[in-house]
Scaffold this motif. Structure first.
Motif, short mmCIF file in Angstrom:
data_model
loop_
_atom_site.label_atom_id
_atom_site.label_comp_id
_atom_site.label_asym_id
_atom_site.label_seq_id
_atom_site.Cartn_x
_atom_site.Cartn_y
_atom_site.Cartn_z
N UNK A 1 0.83 -1.20 0.00
CA UNK A 1 0.00 0.00 0.00
C UNK A 1 0.87 1.25 0.00
N UNK A 2 0.38 2.27 -0.65
CA UNK A 2 1.15 3.52 -0.73
C UNK A 2 0.20 4.69 -0.85
N UNK A 3 0.72 5.88 -0.58
CA UNK A 3 -0.01 7.12 -0.79
C UNK A 3 0.96 8.14 -1.37
N UNK B 1 5.27 4.15 0.79
CA UNK B 1 4.61 2.92 1.17
C UNK B 1 4.43 2.88 2.68
N UNK B 2 3.34 2.27 3.11
CA UNK B 2 3.15 2.10 4.56
C UNK B 2 2.83 0.64 4.83
N UNK B 3 3.47 0.12 5.89
CA UNK B 3 3.39 -1.31 6.19
C UNK B 3 2.62 -1.59 7.48
N UNK B 4 2.15 -0.54 8.15
CA UNK B 4 1.36 -0.75 9.36
C UNK B 4 -0.08 -1.03 8.98
N UNK C 1 -7.70 10.27 13.54
CA UNK C 1 -8.69 9.20 13.39
C UNK C 1 -9.00 8.87 11.94
N UNK C 2 -8.64 9.78 11.03
CA UNK C 2 -8.93 9.58 9.62
C UNK C 2 -7.95 8.55 9.06
N UNK C 3 -8.46 7.41 8.60
CA UNK C 3 -7.60 6.32 8.14
C UNK C 3 -7.26 6.47 6.67
N UNK C 4 -5.99 6.32 6.36
CA UNK C 4 -5.53 6.35 4.98
C UNK C 4 -5.85 5.02 4.31
N UNK C 5 -6.07 5.09 2.99
CA UNK C 5 -6.28 3.90 2.18
C UNK C 5 -5.23 3.85 1.08
N UNK C 6 -5.10 2.66 0.50
CA UNK C 6 -4.14 2.48 -0.58
C UNK C 6 -4.46 3.44 -1.73
N UNK C 7 -3.44 4.11 -2.28
CA UNK C 7 -3.52 5.01 -3.42
C UNK C 7 -4.19 6.35 -3.10
N UNK C 8 -4.32 6.68 -1.84
CA UNK C 8 -4.78 8.03 -1.49
C UNK C 8 -3.77 9.06 -1.97
N UNK C 9 -4.26 10.26 -2.28
CA UNK C 9 -3.39 11.35 -2.72
C UNK C 9 -3.68 12.57 -1.86
N UNK C 10 -2.64 13.09 -1.22
CA UNK C 10 -2.75 14.29 -0.38
C UNK C 10 -2.15 15.47 -1.14
N UNK C 11 -2.90 16.58 -1.17
CA UNK C 11 -2.40 17.81 -1.80
C UNK C 11 -2.51 18.93 -0.78
N UNK C 12 -1.40 19.60 -0.53
CA UNK C 12 -1.36 20.77 0.36
C UNK C 12 -1.30 22.01 -0.52
N UNK C 13 -2.37 22.81 -0.47
CA UNK C 13 -2.50 23.96 -1.38
C UNK C 13 -1.50 25.05 -1.04
N UNK C 14 -1.14 25.79 -2.08
CA UNK C 14 -0.29 26.95 -1.89
C UNK C 14 -1.09 28.10 -1.32
N UNK C 15 -0.44 28.95 -0.54
CA UNK C 15 -1.08 30.15 -0.02
C UNK C 15 -1.32 31.14 -1.15
#
Length: 399
Positions: free
Chosen positions: A271-273, A286-289, A358-372
């Motif tokens: 699994x990865x994000x 990748x995350x293995x937990x 508490x928000x659980x990640x799933x495989x292939x999630x994509x996080x985007x941190x917006x620019x100011x």
């Protein structure tokens, strides 16, 4: 002169705005994100933006995949629990012991002739005869000479032996029957996928559990991989559940007793994000937990950058289960199993840090941190400073 100064100032402002809009950026700002959501020309996949909230966390937790322990409640036991009954496809070994004139002994005809002539009056000892292997047909019956067809589905070997004995009592002297299973098909499970020895595993009255049959199949194919990267998929009576192998190992309740006919598939699914935008680094991790939270995922990427990021606008892209989206009020096609959604986390709100844990990640999630929004402004002035700084330095040195 005053009017000319105003015109120069306005021209400079327009030049500043035009310069800012044309500067490169790593991604959209929060304003651009919200505007694109409502523009059909840009939002071609039909995603919606949902704020991370306690209600959302509750819905996501309730929509977790079915656990193995629920299968016993949802799918009642059909087969005998002791794994010692006979069923279609089994092959039986039937041995018959007789006294005196034996039906199944090769010498029975000679003994009968000697008895008729009066030359063989000595009682004969008991004889044992093993019939050729007997297969249980699709109707659950077997065919035994002098006994005919016998229905054996659901019977134990002792009960099958008793049924054969009852049929032979009127034809043989004190028959005794012993039955054992040579090939046990009815009391077996299939184990396949990423195991060392994919095979049919015969269950015993010891009542093997899911980890037992995986071990009997040789265990995982790649021992160097973390157990959390292996997913166990169990199919039972048209019910399907899957769970990381490590969760089963850590939770004995999920290590359920196997039932005949179960099918177990072990698959390797690393699994990865992915993280983009104004973070410490753009990366795929990748995350293995067994469980990785959104807070942990963001921290592994270095978190939002002070000089570039807008902490109000941390987005997570996911193809979510349609049932989840319907429960939170989104309109989803009735035939769709998944649909795109963007979850937004406001990291300027301190209480949202608890939600991120508490928000659980799933495989292939994509996080985007917006620019100011002010990031382009500072970029533009930095560019101007880079251009005019040599001239200012030269003028100062000329003085």
């Amino acid at each position: 002169m005053q009017r000319r100064g105003h015109l120069i100032a306005m021209g400079g402002a327009l030049l500043l705005l035009g310069g800012c809009s044309s500067l490169p950026a790593s991604g959209p700002t929060e304003y651009q994100f919200n505007r694109a959501q409502h523009d059909p020309r840009q939002n071609t996949v039909g995603y919606g933006i949902v704020q991370v909230s306690p209600e959302l966390i509750s819905v996501l937790d309730n929509e977790a995949p079915p656990r193995f322990s629920s299968l016993d409640a949802d799918a009642p036991i059909v087969h005998q629990a002791h794994n010692d009954t006979v069923g279609p496809g089994d092959v039986l070994q039937v041995s018959i012991y007789e006294i005196g004139s034996a039906l199944f002994s090769p010498s029975s005809a000679a003994m009968a002739a000697a008895s008729a002539s009066g030359t063989g009056t000595t009682p004969s000892p008991s004889t044992a005869s093993s019939l050729p292997p007997v297969s249980v047909d699709g109707n659950g019956t077997i065919e035994i000479p002098f006994a005919g067809q016998i229905q054996v589905t659901g019977l134990t070997t002792s009960q099958v032996a008793e049924a054969i004995t009852d049929r032979l009592r009127q034809k043989s002297q004190a028959p005794q029957v012993v039955v054992r299973i040579l090939s046990d098909i009815a009391n077996s499970v299939m184990v396949y996928g990423n195991v060392r020895q994919p095979s049919r595993i015969t269950l015993t009255p010891n009542r093997e559990r899911i980890l037992d049959v995986i071990a009997l199949a040789g265990g995982e194919n790649h021992a160097e991989q973390a157990d959390a990267d292996y997913v166990v998929r169990l199919t039972r009576n048209a019910h399907i559940a899957e769970m990381p192998l490590q969760v089963i190992e850590n939770d004995p309740v999920q290590n359920i007793v196997m039932q005949p006919g179960d099918r177990i598939q072990v698959t390797l699914q690393p699994r990865s994000y992915t993280v983009f935008g104004a973070s410490g680094q753009v990366t795929q991790t990748q995350f293995h937990t067994p469980v990785l939270t959104m807070a942990q995922a963001i921290s592994r990427a270095g978190g939002p950058l002070d000089a570039r990021a807008d902490p109000n606008a941390v987005y997570l892209f996911r193809f979510e289960n349609a049932s989840v989206l319907r429960r939170i009020g989104m309109v989803v096609d009735q035939n769709a199993k998944t649909a795109p959604v963007v979850y937004q986390l406001d990291m300027m709100n301190p209480s949202n840090y608890f939600l991120a844990q508490k928000f659980r990640m799933q495989d292939r999630d994509l996080i985007y941190i917006a620019n100011s929004s002010s990031n382009k402004f500072y970029k533009f002035f930095g560019l101007i400073s880079t251009i005019i700084a040599p001239g200012i330095t030269a003028a100062w040195m000329a003085r």
